[in-house]
Design a protein around this motif. Sequence first.
Motif, PDB file in Angstrom:
ATOM      1  N   THR A 103      90.927  94.590 111.629  1.00 36.99           N
ATOM      2  CA  THR A 103      90.016  94.048 110.542  1.00 36.99           C
ATOM      3  C   THR A 103      89.180  93.109 110.858  1.00 36.99           C
ATOM      4  O   THR A 103      88.618  92.149 110.229  1.00 36.99           O
ATOM      5  CB  THR A 103      90.907  93.760 109.154  1.00 36.99           C
ATOM      6  OG1 THR A 103      91.422  92.922 109.588  1.00 36.99           O
ATOM      7  CG2 THR A 103      91.275  94.970 108.804  1.00 36.99           C
ATOM      8  N   GLY A 104      88.952  92.742 112.232  1.00 40.35           N
ATOM      9  CA  GLY A 104      88.310  91.556 112.887  1.00 40.35           C
ATOM     10  C   GLY A 104      88.673  90.350 112.408  1.00 40.35           C
ATOM     11  O   GLY A 104      87.871  89.376 111.976  1.00 40.35           O
ATOM     12  N   GLY A 105      89.966  90.197 112.081  1.00 38.47           N
ATOM     13  CA  GLY A 105      90.585  88.854 111.515  1.00 38.47           C
ATOM     14  C   GLY A 105      90.377  88.729 110.174  1.00 38.47           C
ATOM     15  O   GLY A 105      91.042  87.882 109.725  1.00 38.47           O
ATOM     16  N   ARG A 106      89.767  89.488 109.431  1.00 40.76           N
ATOM     17  CA  ARG A 106      89.943  89.201 108.086  1.00 40.76           C
ATOM     18  C   ARG A 106      91.243  89.873 107.527  1.00 40.76           C
ATOM     19  O   ARG A 106      91.753  90.654 107.899  1.00 40.76           O
ATOM     20  CB  ARG A 106      88.793  90.069 107.419  1.00 40.76           C
ATOM     21  CG  ARG A 106      87.318  89.555 107.437  1.00 40.76           C
ATOM     22  CD  ARG A 106      86.280  90.713 107.458  1.00 40.76           C
ATOM     23  NE  ARG A 106      86.320  91.127 105.987  1.00 40.76           N
ATOM     24  CZ  ARG A 106      85.693  92.439 105.405  1.00 40.76           C
ATOM     25  NH1 ARG A 106      85.518  93.263 106.442  1.00 40.76           N
ATOM     26  NH2 ARG A 106      85.605  92.407 104.442  1.00 40.76           N
ATOM     27  N   LEU A 111      90.123  92.680 101.966  1.00 44.04           N
ATOM     28  CA  LEU A 111      89.273  93.765 102.043  1.00 44.04           C
ATOM     29  C   LEU A 111      89.053  94.394 100.508  1.00 44.04           C
ATOM     30  O   LEU A 111      89.997  94.333  99.797  1.00 44.04           O
ATOM     31  CB  LEU A 111      89.568  94.988 103.038  1.00 44.04           C
ATOM     32  CG  LEU A 111      89.984  94.536 104.473  1.00 44.04           C
ATOM     33  CD1 LEU A 111      90.558  95.492 105.056  1.00 44.04           C
ATOM     34  CD2 LEU A 111      88.807  93.722 104.998  1.00 44.04           C
ATOM     35  N   SER A 112      87.970  95.095 100.704  1.00 36.92           N
ATOM     36  CA  SER A 112      87.735  95.944  99.204  1.00 36.92           C
ATOM     37  C   SER A 112      88.727  97.294  99.269  1.00 36.92           C
ATOM     38  O   SER A 112      89.373  97.568 100.170  1.00 36.92           O
ATOM     39  CB  SER A 112      86.255  96.655  99.073  1.00 36.92           C
ATOM     40  OG  SER A 112      86.016  97.634 100.212  1.00 36.92           O
ATOM     41  N   SER A 113      88.862  97.789  98.092  1.00 37.34           N
ATOM     42  CA  SER A 113      89.913  98.835  98.158  1.00 37.34           C
ATOM     43  C   SER A 113      89.633 100.021  98.891  1.00 37.34           C
ATOM     44  O   SER A 113      90.239 100.575  99.585  1.00 37.34           O
ATOM     45  CB  SER A 113      89.954  99.252  96.661  1.00 37.34           C
ATOM     46  OG  SER A 113      91.045 100.393  96.421  1.00 37.34           O
ATOM     47  N   SER A 114      88.205 100.377  98.981  1.00 35.32           N
ATOM     48  CA  SER A 114      87.856 101.341  99.740  1.00 35.32           C
ATOM     49  C   SER A 114      87.879 100.944 101.357  1.00 35.32           C
ATOM     50  O   SER A 114      88.238 101.826 102.317  1.00 35.32           O
ATOM     51  CB  SER A 114      86.350 101.828  99.598  1.00 35.32           C
ATOM     52  OG  SER A 114      85.469 100.789  99.727  1.00 35.32           O
ATOM     53  N   GLU A 115      87.717  99.706 101.659  1.00 31.67           N
ATOM     54  CA  GLU A 115      87.762  99.346 103.038  1.00 31.67           C
ATOM     55  C   GLU A 115      89.338  99.445 103.440  1.00 31.67           C
ATOM     56  O   GLU A 115      89.669 100.042 104.488  1.00 31.67           O
ATOM     57  CB  GLU A 115      87.567  97.944 103.331  1.00 31.67           C
ATOM     58  CG  GLU A 115      85.849  97.835 103.384  1.00 31.67           C
ATOM     59  CD  GLU A 115      85.510  96.165 103.311  1.00 31.67           C
ATOM     60  OE1 GLU A 115      84.779  95.721 104.157  1.00 31.67           O
ATOM     61  OE2 GLU A 115      86.178  95.457 102.504  1.00 31.67           O
ATOM     62  N   LEU A 120      93.806 102.092 106.381  1.00 35.19           N
ATOM     63  CA  LEU A 120      95.178 102.753 106.326  1.00 35.19           C
ATOM     64  C   LEU A 120      95.068 104.105 106.955  1.00 35.19           C
ATOM     65  O   LEU A 120      95.929 104.638 107.736  1.00 35.19           O
ATOM     66  CB  LEU A 120      95.656 102.707 105.097  1.00 35.19           C
ATOM     67  CG  LEU A 120      96.112 101.225 104.409  1.00 35.19           C
ATOM     68  CD1 LEU A 120      96.717 101.272 103.092  1.00 35.19           C
ATOM     69  CD2 LEU A 120      96.966 100.256 105.421  1.00 35.19           C
ATOM     70  N   THR A 121      93.990 104.573 106.422  1.00 31.11           N
ATOM     71  CA  THR A 121      93.818 106.150 107.174  1.00 31.11           C
ATOM     72  C   THR A 121      93.661 106.126 108.580  1.00 31.11           C
ATOM     73  O   THR A 121      94.388 107.148 109.061  1.00 31.11           O
ATOM     74  CB  THR A 121      92.357 106.751 106.386  1.00 31.11           C
ATOM     75  OG1 THR A 121      92.758 106.872 104.843  1.00 31.11           O
ATOM     76  CG2 THR A 121      92.336 108.241 106.598  1.00 31.11           C
TER      77      THR A 121
END
Lengths: 176, 556
Positions: A103-106, A111-115, A120-121
């Motif tokens: 996630t590039g350190g985030r 993250l938003s739910s869709s992110e 996870l997928t």
Amino acid sequence: MSDSRRNFLVSSFGASGAAWLTANWPAQVAAAEKAQGLGAFTYFTREQAADVDAMAAQIYPSDATPGAKEAQVIYFIDLALVTFAQDKQDIYAKGLAELSAKTGGRRFASLSSSEQIATLTSIEATPFFKTVRDHTIMGMFSAPQHGGNYKKIGWTQIGFDDSLNFRAPFGAYDKA
Amino acid sequence: MKKYNPTEEVDFVVIGSGAAGGVMAKQLALAGFSVVVMEQGNWGAYGHEQDYTKDELSNRFPTEQDLLISDPKKHRNTFRRNANEKAVAGNHNFGCVVGGGTVTYGASSWRHLPWEFDEASRFGTMKGTGIADWPVSYDEIEPYYTQAEWEIGISGPNVKTPLIAPMSKPYPCQPLPMKSSGALVMKAAQKLNLTVTPNVAAIITEPMNGRSACINCGACSGYGCQTKARSSSAVALLPFAVATGNCEIRVNSYVREITVDASGRATGVTYLDKVNNNREVFQKAKCVVLSANGTETPRLLLMSKSNRFPQGLANSSGIVGKYLMVGNGGGASGLFDDPLNEYKGCVTGAAVLSYVPNDVKGRGWYGGGRMTARGQMSPMQYGLAGPHGAPSWGAGYKKALIEQANRRLTMVNFISQLPIETNMVDLDPEVKDVWGLPALRITTTSHENDFKAMRFFIDKSVEILKAAGAHTVWADQVNDSRGGSHARGTCRIGNDPKSSVANKYHRAHDVPNLFIVDGSSLVTGGRNHPTMTISALAYRCADHLVKAARTGNVTI
């Protein structure tokens, strides 16, 4: 564990007792901390806990009915990693580090739910995801004494009655 | 409990405390002989059964102290399909606690039918298999089935049909509830003209011998029984052995060798005292009874090599460990509109008996099977396995999990398996268990015939589920077993020392004071419900052994 038991533990053992309890009574310590709502964990850091909690909430989401968050699955996992699932600590440590890189350190939790779902997928096949998935489900459906399934939320959802004994008829089809 | 000093020569050492060992210990102790029972496992909750956990998580992740079933990470074992493959780590396990597998088993307790004792004569043999007649007829064993059923405590239907072995006395208890799974299968049976009965189970449904009836708690197969309603060896047999004052149960005692003297007689056993740094102890005995189960029994014989018995003890025939039958299954599942709540009560609901008999001409394969109805069980297990036809996580998972909860019916089938010489257990040449003893190696691939049998039962399961009104049905893949419970055939009994390990009274052909009785004794596998036959064989063996010992035919 019942609420009154949690409160009893909280009131009985202040900060000074915690070290002794960590060494000797981890289950109760974790339960007590959970009830205190301090966000203090036995194994996870607060940031790690927030990420794993967010993962669990995607694995078993809250919608019209409660999910992993309400069942307090995170406390189940935190406790599991210092008891019966100690051998899974490395999987979590490595997995969380890889997640952060992905996630590039985030923080995953930010993250938003869709992110989150997309992330996870993309790691679905990893031992880390599979372990969190299994632990989330175990936290939903094992007895509340293990830290999750708060107020039997999970059991209620799948119609499981934890009475100690039963009499036939048991279901819809064996009624006389 | 009586304690013996290992240097004291006892009359009998019984290795194993399960279905056969419990019977042997009880009968020999009642007859006045001194007996030491060697058990690899711990006590479990022997004598305080209310402490067996009903908690699914604790049961799945037991502490060392609470272990009921062997841990394949410690009792390492390996598996290969055939002798050309290199074996890989296996998951075989067995009951490893006082009471053995009977502490946690599903408790189905069907007798073999009369024609399952002479299948070779009756139906002929098949090339490439070891189908053979037993040296014991049904008529000879029938009184011992009856004795076992009444002493151990069996519940079952009292129905007269050629699909159930004839009984000289009815079951002591009424059958368990049919459950919703049973009711649904009954409905299908009416349409399909099948014979369905309640299961026969070693679970009592009324108070018996100081034990209370089943309370249908549902923490059943895989759990220790808190109410002593499951008639395990640990509640139905061993306490009576101990009460004589002649019998000691020695736990955490892992026998690594049956020792012999220069004349080839057994002199006792050498075991590892697991809770005392695995120190080696020798227990002297006049006679050794080996009842360690269908895989541990041949393994111990193969580990008991000596100058006199270089191929392993009692193995002049070379067939110790061979003709392994591990038990095939396979079936189908279906979903219904309303909850069955199968997590309540004993795991097995009802049995379909119509396909128990052989019908080689009609079906084109040899054997048969008993179909059983059951459903989704404990909540964690259900969640982990997941709902049918849904994602493994996320909103779709949750929705399907809730929709399908308690609505599943699964046909689990117990199918015959042909004995084949190349299906076997032996000692892995490289891998050792954590005690440094050679790991068990399982080599097995079912006969082509048996794959046809599995296909047949999977198809029949689908047919039954549809007839019962399932709105969704899915079939298992055809897959033969790699081990686990129900291991049989590895020290078969017989009249010819060249083709069997022990005689019809279970005396090893090669060692006059060694008796081998358990799942390994079975010549053919029946319909993969072995325990009642193991119990009956043990009662018969004990009866003979007591008489022989009293008349000096076994030197005690």
